[in-house]
Design an enzyme around this catalytic site. Structure first.
Site, PDB file in Angstrom:
ATOM      1  CD  GLU A 290      -4.234  -5.732   2.319  1.00 11.26           C
ATOM      2  OE1 GLU A 290      -4.554  -6.081   2.924  1.00 11.26           O
ATOM      3  OE2 GLU A 290      -2.153  -6.062   2.419  1.00 11.26           O
TER       4      GLU A 290
ATOM      5  CD  GLU B  46      -2.896  -1.008   2.116  1.00 13.55           C
ATOM      6  OE1 GLU B  46      -2.778  -0.691   2.620  1.00 13.55           O
ATOM      7  OE2 GLU B  46      -3.965  -1.821   1.727  1.00 13.55           O
TER       8      GLU B  46
HETATM    9  C1  BG6 Z   1      -4.141  -3.887   4.849  1.00 13.79           C
HETATM   10  C2  BG6 Z   1      -3.196  -3.676   4.660  1.00 13.79           C
HETATM   11  O1  BG6 Z   1      -4.736  -1.781   4.711  1.00 13.79           O
HETATM   12  O2  BG6 Z   1      -6.009  -3.544   5.622  1.00 13.79           O
HETATM   13  C3  BG6 Z   1      -3.121  -5.035   6.496  1.00 13.79           C
HETATM   14  O3  BG6 Z   1      -2.150  -3.837   3.858  1.00 13.79           O
HETATM   15  C4  BG6 Z   1      -4.747  -5.036   7.277  1.00 13.79           C
HETATM   16  O4  BG6 Z   1      -1.495  -4.880   6.702  1.00 13.79           O
HETATM   17  C5  BG6 Z   1      -5.218  -4.813   6.574  1.00 13.79           C
HETATM   18  O5  BG6 Z   1      -4.462  -5.545   8.452  1.00 13.79           O
HETATM   19  C6  BG6 Z   1      -6.936  -4.847   6.533  1.00 13.79           C
HETATM   20  O6  BG6 Z   1      -6.744  -3.812   7.612  1.00 13.79           O
HETATM   21  P1  BG6 Z   1      -7.137  -3.848   9.688  1.00 13.79           P
HETATM   22  O7  BG6 Z   1      -7.069  -2.429   9.677  1.00 13.79           O
HETATM   23  O8  BG6 Z   1      -8.645  -4.401   9.243  1.00 13.79           O
HETATM   24  O9  BG6 Z   1      -6.648  -4.933   9.461  1.00 13.79           O
END
Ligand code: BG6
Length: 491
Positions: A388, A191
């Site tokens: 993701e 990111e």
């Molecule tokens: C992304 C990141 O922003 O979202 C991860 O690359 C992160 O590291 C994921 O865990 C989900 O966000 P969160 O804050 O719900 O863990």
């Protein structure tokens, strides 16, 4: 004629990050990373705080031993460091083809500027990759996932300083050389666009110590672009058949209405994302950014040859994380309160009445993912990897050891369907790793109770629990999805 589906060899899997799952924060020679300094706050305590940012002063207090007894969940993770064999066996049971993980830089170079790498750290990742290989799982490694060595943040203010490029390349050279026979897929910065919003998390920059905030962020971004381009070059030199990608956290932004002003605001918000891919994939800064810098009195220091270097070393594929979309409206201009839980990051966000939300307020929008895939494909014509995607939820472990997460299955199914539609639209998508395939510590809130996984880990926000792993209902569901190459998604 059979409808077009997922291509043969599609890379199904899941994703994690070292700082959120490994634990063992001070074991076997590992140094502090920035993530080790991030504290857990209860809902009450966290009001109005940016929880991913730690001011320099607070870190100095931690290091001086004045903040003992606080809760730093990323230091313990889910103890993947000692349980990776059991965890990888579970991923293999689901049929994973690919496992996205990161190398914690501070495990390899504890201070970031050390002359020699830490052999115990290198050995750990050898063990993890060998374990993956046992099951035919390809590792996909993020080189920097929100885990800058803390010493580099404290000594040179992280990526704000150009010397970071050399330290980063030293680390990259070490891991490319060591793992060249074991890892084919790499990503440079997780990111990377978060540098605009979360400079401490994304690059160890204490923005409160910089005179001109926006200038400092773009300076750090320029350094990361160079680091990424040079790492890509290095990987191409060292590893035959290597694939190096960029990674963007996309929150595609819609205009709230057909008012052209709303459309203009959405274009501006989306440029904040696509700007990064323009540089990393086309190798060019878009012209509007130079105009914006001029207007804001920003001068980003560049050296002769920098722009050529970016042009000559673009990425092989484009990846992104996807959780939700946002909408903007001129009604919200000047209002920085965000849209009921959605971060506004300085843009006039309003809630989207057409979308439902997760427990954490993320707007659920599977079609948004299709729009993004198509946009990326049209703009860049490079293979796309979804790094993701997923739903953070409060899961309940029943007395019989079961977790009934039908809401997660529904969320993932809807997104996978839209990914398939995007492939039918003509985009080249070659893999999908849902986020937090096993429950891990949240990046944003440091909660354990914000769970994304197919595998439940028995631990609460305070770190109590047996750490025992349980298969959720989504485990068997994803197993079927992978076995059928995305054809059997359930009703
Ligand atoms: C992304 C990141 O922003 O979202 C991860 O690359 C992160 O590291 C994921 O865990 C989900 O966000 P969160 O804050 O719900 O863990």
């Amino acid at each position: 004629m059979k409808e077009k589906g997922f291509p043969e060899g599609f890379l199904w899997g899941g994703a994690t990050a070292a700082n959120q799952c490994e634990g063992a924060w001070n074991i076997d020679g590992k140094g502090f990373s920035t993530a080790d300094m991030v504290q857990y706050y209860t809902k009450e305590e966290s009001k109005g705080k940016n929880m991913e940012t730690v001011p320099r002063q607070e870190i100095e207090e931690i290091l001086a031993g004045h903040r003992e007894g606080y809760n730093y969940p990323k230091r313990r993770g889910i103890d993947f460091y000692h349980r990776y064999q059991e965890d990888i066996a579970l991923l293999a049971e689901m049929g994973f083809k690919i496992f996205r993980m990161s190398i914690n830089w501070a495990r390899i170079y504890p201070n970031g500027d050390d002359e020699q790498p830490n052999e115990q750290g290198l050995q750990f990742y050898d063990n993890v990759f060998d374990e993956c290989a046992k099951y035919g799982i390809q590792p996909l490694v993020t080189l920097s996932h929100y885990e800058t060595p803390l010493h580099l943040a404290l000594s040179i203010n992280g990526w704000y300083d150009r010397r970071m490029i050399d330290y980063f390349l030293r680390y990259c050279k070490t891991v490319f050389t060591r793992y060249k026979g074991k890892v084919k897929y790499w990503m440079t910065f997780n990111e990377i666009n978060m540098m605009l919003n979360l400079p401490f998390t994304a690059g160890g920059v204490f923005i409160e110590t910089c005179e001109h905030e926006k200038q400092a962020k773009y300076q750090a971004i320029h350094h990361q672009f160079l680091g990424s381009a040079l790492a890509t070059k290095l990987a191409h030199d060292i590893i035959p058949d290597v694939q190096v990608g960029c990674m963007l956290g996309i929150t595609h932004t819609y205009p709230d209405t057909s008012d052209p002003m709303d459309a203009l605001l959405s274009q501006k918000a989306n440029r904040n994302n696509y700007f990064f891919v323009d540089v990393q994939s086309k190798g060019e800064y878009p012209t509007y950014i130079f105009e914006e810098w001029k207007r804001d009195g920003i001068e980003v220091a560049m050296e002769p040859g920098d722009l050529e270097l970016l042009k000559e070393n673009t990425v092989d594929y484009i990846s992104f994380s996807y959780y939700y979309t946002m909408s903007v409206s001129k009604r919200a201009l000047g209002d920085n309160s965000g849209a009921n839980g959605l971060p506004d990051f300085g843009i006039p966000v309003v809630p989207n009445p057409h979308l439902k939300r997760t427990d954490w307020g993320f707007q659920i929008d599977p079609i948004g993912m299709r729009i993004i895939i198509n946009e990326l494909w049209d703009r860049y014509h490079k293979p796309i990897f979804i790094a993701e995607n997923g739903m953070g939820a409060h899961d309940v472990l029943e007395a019989d050891g079961k977790v009934h997460d039908d809401y997660r299955i529904a969320y993932l199914k809807a997104h996978i369907e839209q990914m398939k539609e995007a492939i039918r639209d003509g985009a080249n998508v070659f893999g999908y790793t849902s986020w937090g395939c096993i429950d891990i510590i949240s990046a944003g809130t440091s909660e354990m109770s914000k769970r994304y996984g197919y595998i439940y880990v028995d631990q609460d926000d305070e770190g109590n629990g047996s750490l025992k792993r349980y298969k959720k209902d989504s485990f068997a569901w994803y197993q079927r999805v992978i076995a059928s190459n995305g054809e059997e998604l359930g009703d």
